[in-house]
Design an enzyme around this catalytic site. Structure first.
Site, PDB file in Angstrom:
ATOM      1  CB  THR A   1       6.735   8.528   2.742  1.00 50.68           C
ATOM      2  OG1 THR A   1       7.364   7.634   1.816  1.00 50.68           O
ATOM      3  CG2 THR A   1       7.474   9.852   2.685  1.00 50.68           C
ATOM      4  CB  VAL A   2       8.558   3.421   4.692  1.00 51.18           C
ATOM      5  CG1 VAL A   2       7.959   2.676   3.520  1.00 51.18           C
ATOM      6  CG2 VAL A   2       9.698   2.631   5.284  1.00 51.18           C
ATOM      7  CG  ASP A   3       7.871   3.926  -0.712  1.00 53.14           C
ATOM      8  OD1 ASP A   3       8.354   2.950  -0.130  1.00 53.14           O
ATOM      9  OD2 ASP A   3       6.866   3.861  -1.438  1.00 53.14           O
TER      10      ASP A   3
ATOM     11  NE  ARG B   1      20.720 -21.784  -5.740  1.00 52.37           N
ATOM     12  CZ  ARG B   1      20.238 -22.473  -4.724  1.00 52.37           C
ATOM     13  NH1 ARG B   1      20.111 -21.917  -3.529  1.00 52.37           N
ATOM     14  NH2 ARG B   1      19.886 -23.729  -4.886  1.00 52.37           N
TER      15      ARG B   1
ATOM     16  N   GLY C   1       9.033   0.508  -2.569  1.00 54.17           N
ATOM     17  CA  GLY C   1       9.258   1.650  -3.457  1.00 54.17           C
ATOM     18  C   GLY C   1       8.209   1.634  -4.547  1.00 54.17           C
TER      19      GLY C   1
ATOM     20  NE  ARG D   1      16.485 -21.451  -5.369  1.00 54.29           N
ATOM     21  CZ  ARG D   1      16.671 -22.269  -6.403  1.00 54.29           C
ATOM     22  NH1 ARG D   1      16.561 -21.807  -7.635  1.00 54.29           N
ATOM     23  NH2 ARG D   1      16.949 -23.545  -6.214  1.00 54.29           N
TER      24      ARG D   1
ATOM     25  CG  HIS E   1       4.214  -5.461   4.947  1.00 57.27           C
ATOM     26  ND1 HIS E   1       3.818  -6.251   3.901  1.00 57.27           N
ATOM     27  CD2 HIS E   1       3.517  -4.316   4.853  1.00 57.27           C
ATOM     28  CE1 HIS E   1       2.896  -5.613   3.208  1.00 57.27           C
ATOM     29  NE2 HIS E   1       2.697  -4.443   3.753  1.00 57.27           N
TER      30      HIS E   1
HETATM   31  O1  FBP Z   1       0.895  -3.225   2.258  1.00 59.33           O
HETATM   32  P1  FBP Z   1       0.411  -1.831   2.319  1.00 59.33           P
HETATM   33  O2  FBP Z   1       0.144  -1.345   3.683  1.00 59.33           O
HETATM   34  O3  FBP Z   1      -0.739  -1.632   1.384  1.00 59.33           O
HETATM   35  O4  FBP Z   1       1.560  -0.871   1.814  1.00 59.33           O
HETATM   36  C1  FBP Z   1       2.422  -1.158   0.779  1.00 59.33           C
HETATM   37  C2  FBP Z   1       2.919   0.124   0.189  1.00 59.33           C
HETATM   38  O5  FBP Z   1       3.305   1.062   1.131  1.00 59.33           O
HETATM   39  C3  FBP Z   1       4.554   1.594   0.798  1.00 59.33           C
HETATM   40  O6  FBP Z   1       5.440   1.077   1.745  1.00 59.33           O
HETATM   41  C4  FBP Z   1       4.525   3.097   0.771  1.00 59.33           C
HETATM   42  O7  FBP Z   1       4.404   3.605   2.020  1.00 59.33           O
HETATM   43  P2  FBP Z   1       4.750   5.117   2.329  1.00 59.33           P
HETATM   44  O8  FBP Z   1       3.531   5.914   2.018  1.00 59.33           O
HETATM   45  O9  FBP Z   1       5.102   5.086   3.767  1.00 59.33           O
HETATM   46  O10 FBP Z   1       5.888   5.541   1.461  1.00 59.33           O
HETATM   47  C5  FBP Z   1       4.913   1.115  -0.583  1.00 59.33           C
HETATM   48  O11 FBP Z   1       6.282   0.948  -0.777  1.00 59.33           O
HETATM   49  C6  FBP Z   1       4.081  -0.126  -0.696  1.00 59.33           C
HETATM   50  O12 FBP Z   1       3.605  -0.263  -1.994  1.00 59.33           O
HETATM   51 MG    MG Z   2       3.082   7.292   0.301  1.00 61.18          MG
END
Ligand code: FBP
Ligand code: MG
Ligand code: ADP
Length: 341
Positions: A125-127, A162, A170, A265, A271
């Site tokens: 998970t990147v999150d 700004r 997230g 802004r 991505h």
């Molecule tokens: O654009 P996609 O592939 O639907 O993914 C977006 C979602 O994936 C996420 O990056 C989550 O991915 P992870 O399961 O790797 O944590 C979220 O932060 C985001 O909402």
């Molecule tokens: Mg996830």
């Protein structure tokens, strides 16, 4: 022992390093191990879309972003479930599967394992929101990319006086926002775990401005104002039926400008945070996960996944990663908030 590897759910930097780590460990340390790549997550499994994975296929890939196997958000239970997976494993003579994925992927893996299939997992998970592991690969890279972007936003913000709003990933948790925001010296960090009012946000903007600073506000895509009932979504649903997030920064910016009179802004990093080459930390973590997961396959620890505790790679049951997300604790938010405004 023939081991199938699949990557499922959203991609993140480090997936290829896991695949390489597993294949190299298996092929160099054991005589009777071979690997097959399963294309596009559970989709390729139910479609029997597999191919041999040897050293030539994994050569030099740990520095490559994405996944050489491809990924999807296919739910295997909508395509034949246990019976179909059992059938494909028999047809392809696959003894075991390494599923690299997030909570959903691991939930599917658990259901299949409960029915007797031989599956182990690697958390992705990147999150960084999975319980049972301190860190997941991809997170460090995302934080680095977000921090660099914010450093850039600050110089252009400073030039124009700004307020800059930086939106990061997230969905349910604010780890990327918290870490990148702290690293970049943000004047407020808005996370899904803590609803916040416009008054409070504008208070931080005003106070930074009063000290002669050009305010930087970091917001996680899943953040909600105290007036909102759901995260901001205007892009429909993803393949798994979840609302696609993104755009909260664009919603906040004009309101901040109107209330504070400071030109504002918004930039959504999107991505870019998930693409490209993994950091050294993520390559090392992912490689260690890949090597360790081969051990748990050979020990037949079905229904378990590798995880990071401190600096050690440990083994935990799938259920430890399910049902509860690893959210930002109040104490970590409070610590960061000392520097807001
Ligand atoms: O654009 P996609 O592939 O639907 O993914 C977006 C979602 O994936 C996420 O990056 C989550 O991915 P992870 O399961 O790797 O944590 C979220 O932060 C985001 O909402
Ligand atoms: Mg996830
Ligand atoms: N309870 C469940 N049972 C079976 N499959 C599931 C379940 N929940 C989610 N999935 C599947 O999990 C995958 C995506 O989830 P996940 O691994 O969390 O990645 P991401 O969070 O990046 O989307 C998809 O294949 C989805 O269909």
């Amino acid at each position: 022992m023939k081991i199938g590897i699949l990557t499922s759910g959203g991609d993140c930097p480090g997936l290829n390093a896991v695949i390489r780590g597993a294949v190299l460990k298996g092929l160099t340390q054991h005589d009777d191990v071979e690997f097959v790549g399963i294309k596009n997550g559970w989709k390729g499994l139910v479609e029997a879309d597999v191919y041999p994975l040897g050293r030539p296929q994994v050569m030099g890939i740990s520095k490559q972003g994405g996944t050489i196997l491809g990924t999807s958000r296919t739910n295997p239970f909508e395509y034949g479930g246990v019976e179909r997976v059992r059938e494909v494993m028999a047809e392809t003579e696959m003894d075991a599967i390494v599923a690299i994925g997030g909570e959903g992927t691991l939930a599917a893996a658990k259901r299949l394992t409960d029915e007797g299939l031989q599956i182990v997992g690697v958390p992705k998970t990147v999150d960084n929101d999975l319980s049972a592991t301190d860190y997941t690969f991809g997170f460090d890279t995302a934080v680095q990319i977000a921090t660099e972007a914010m450093d850039r936003l600050r110089t252009t913000g400073d030039s124009h006086g700004r307020c800059m709003v930086a939106e990061v990933m997230g969905r349910h948790v604010g780890w990327i926002a918290l870490h990148s925001g702290m690293a970049a010296g943000a004047h407020a960090i808005l996370i899904p775990e803590r609803k916040t009012s416009m008054d409070e946000i504008c208070g931080w903007v005003d106070s930074a401005r009063a000290r002669g600073r050009s305010p930087l506000i970091v917001v996680a895509e899943g953040f909600q104002l105290d007036t909102m009932n759901d995260a901001h979504s205007e892009r429909g649903l993803d393949a798994f039926g979840r609302p696609r997030l993104g755009g909260i920064g664009d919603q906040l910016a004009p309101e901040i400008e109107e209330r504070t009179g400071i030109e504002t802004r918004a930039t959504t990093l999107g991505h870019i945070q998930r693409g490209g080459t993994p950091s050294a930390y993520d390559r090392v973590l992912a490689t260690r996960y890949g090597m360790a997961v081969v051990d748990i396959v050979l020990e037949e620890q079905w229904g378990k996944m590798v995880a990071l505790r401190g600096t050690q790679i440990v083994t935990v049951p799938f259920e430890d990663a399910l049902g509860r997300l690893k959210t930002v604790p109040q104490s970590r938010y409070d610590e960061a908030a000392i520097l807001f405004g």
